[in-house]
Design a protein around this motif. Structure first.
Motif, mmCIF file in Angstrom:
data_model
loop_
_atom_site.group_PDB
_atom_site.id
_atom_site.type_symbol
_atom_site.label_atom_id
_atom_site.label_comp_id
_atom_site.label_asym_id
_atom_site.label_seq_id
_atom_site.Cartn_x
_atom_site.Cartn_y
_atom_site.Cartn_z
ATOM 1 N N LYS A 1 -26.834 63.391 3.355
ATOM 2 C CA LYS A 1 -26.103 62.157 3.061
ATOM 3 C C LYS A 1 -25.801 61.360 4.331
ATOM 4 O O LYS A 1 -25.911 60.121 4.343
ATOM 5 N N ILE A 2 -25.437 62.050 5.402
ATOM 6 C CA ILE A 2 -25.053 61.315 6.612
ATOM 7 C C ILE A 2 -26.287 60.720 7.301
ATOM 8 O O ILE A 2 -26.204 59.641 7.910
ATOM 9 N N ASN A 3 -27.425 61.362 7.196
ATOM 10 C CA ASN A 3 -28.654 60.784 7.753
ATOM 11 C C ASN A 3 -29.102 59.566 6.944
ATOM 12 O O ASN A 3 -29.600 58.586 7.501
ATOM 13 N N ASN A 4 -28.921 59.638 5.632
ATOM 14 C CA ASN A 4 -29.217 58.467 4.798
ATOM 15 C C ASN A 4 -28.285 57.313 5.129
ATOM 16 O O ASN A 4 -28.688 56.147 5.154
ATOM 17 N N LEU A 5 -27.007 57.642 5.396
ATOM 18 C CA LEU A 5 -26.034 56.612 5.768
ATOM 19 C C LEU A 5 -26.427 55.961 7.093
ATOM 20 O O LEU A 5 -26.345 54.738 7.239
ATOM 21 N N LYS A 6 -26.864 56.759 8.061
ATOM 22 C CA LYS A 6 -27.300 56.210 9.344
ATOM 23 C C LYS A 6 -28.458 55.225 9.163
ATOM 24 O O LYS A 6 -28.463 54.147 9.781
ATOM 25 N N LYS A 7 -29.418 55.587 8.313
ATOM 26 C CA LYS A 7 -30.552 54.693 8.059
ATOM 27 C C LYS A 7 -30.085 53.378 7.441
ATOM 28 O O LYS A 7 -30.564 52.296 7.805
#
Length: 340
Positions: free
Chosen positions: A154-160
């Motif tokens: 989830k946090i990597n998707n948020l960064k993108k």
């Protein structure tokens, strides 16, 4: 009517004796009320009264203004506010993206970096009131591992997604197995940001009184400014914020707080409105304290040029401030816990 007597403050007996000595040494005529009651042991608080014409000189002595000014002068040259790192608490709710968007706008303006922090608690902590053994469908260690994997995704998707708002954004993250408050504080101690962002929203399983309870607890335990982003401002953008309200109760430390706030807001071109609400009528002592605060802000190398001061009348502090917020297009409210 500058020769009428006014009460300049109420003090315990020992403090009143010291203040009376200091006022008399400065050729300020004064006397104590309730001395007989103090001596008889029926009262412990003394009112000190002076001529209204001496109020400015008396306030500087009573409030230790010279000491406060010394502190302010010492911190101003060092202030170049270190807002180069921003910490953002994320919980992956619908409001998370809006909170991050505000942080992105500030980071873009100041060329700051951002660290996202997400906390997750250990599922092995069981609060069940039953004494019988509980059979887990999944081992707690496996469940914890799954939580971590899901959080990373989830946090990597948020960064993108945040990169769409600012492709040059310097984003990093940390995942902490702690309660939200302790996790945010731990990340803050390690990262040392200049500002902490926390979203303000109502969870379905919490009563209204719990709104922003995490932000309040974090603010109470850190000296770093905490910016709370409510969930009803999705249509706004950080660029729309041009004014911030500092509601003062004329505390002795207001000059220090305003200096820090002024320096933090200068790079963002935000104007500060220092406002005090007087209920019913404006007492001469209140006016004198407010005028003294205004005078010192503009003198002695302090020069808080982005601060506007207003002393206003009202029947209720909260409603009066709310009206002022609307009439003056205030986009941000600043509060300082007294215990700092």
């Amino acid at each position: 009517m500058k020769n009428q007597l006014i009460t300049v403050g109420s003090f315990d007996f020992a403090r009143a004796q010291i203040i009376e000595t200091e006022l008399l040494a400065a050729n300020i005529e004064c006397f104590q009320e309730h001395e007989e009651a103090i001596m008889s042991g029926t009262q412990s608080i003394v009112n000190i009264r002076i001529n209204e014409s001496d109020i400015d000189k008396a306030l500087k002595i009573i409030n230790n203004y010279n000491d406060t000014l010394t502190v302010v002068k010492e911190i101003i040259p060092k202030l170049q506010y270190p807002l180069k790192k921003i910490l953002v608490a994320v919980d992956f709710t619908e409001h998370t993206l809006e909170t991050c968007r505000y942080a992105i706008n500030i980071a873009k303006t100041l060329k700051a970096e951002i660290k996202l922090v997400h906390t997750y608690e250990n599922p092995a902590i069981n609060s069940s009131p039953y004494t019988e053994p509980v059979v887990y469908t999944i081992e707690p260690e496996i469940q914890l591992s799954q939580l971590l994997v899901e959080a990373k995704k989830k946090i990597n998707n948020l960064k993108k997604e945040l990169k769409h708002y600012w492709s040059e954004a310097r984003l990093s993250y940390t995942l902490i197995n702690e309660s939200p408050v302790e996790g945010i504080l731990k990340a803050s101690n390690d990262y040392k940001p200049g500002l902490i962002f926390i979203g303000h929203h109502l969870k379905d399983n919490l009563p209204n009184s719990m709104i922003s309870h995490i932000a309040r607890k974090v603010a109470a335990k850190t000296t770093i400014p905490v910016l709370v982003v409510p969930d009803n401002i999705a249509e706004h953008n950080w660029a729309d914020i041009k004014k911030v309200l500092y509601a003062t109760d004329l505390d002795d430390q207001d000059l220090i707080s305003l200096t820090l706030l002024s320096e933090m807001m200068k790079p963002l071109n935000i104007e500060i409105h220092c406002v005090h609400v007087s209920i019913g009528n404006i007492d001469p002592l209140v006016r004198a304290r407010f005028d003294l605060l205004k005078k010192e802000m503009k003198s002695r190398n302090i020069k808080l040029n982005n601060v506007v001061c207003n002393l206003i009348l009202g029947d209720d502090v909260e409603n009066t401030l709310e009206t002022y917020l609307r009439n003056n297009n205030i986009g941000l409210i600043s509060m300082t816990p007294h215990k700092r």
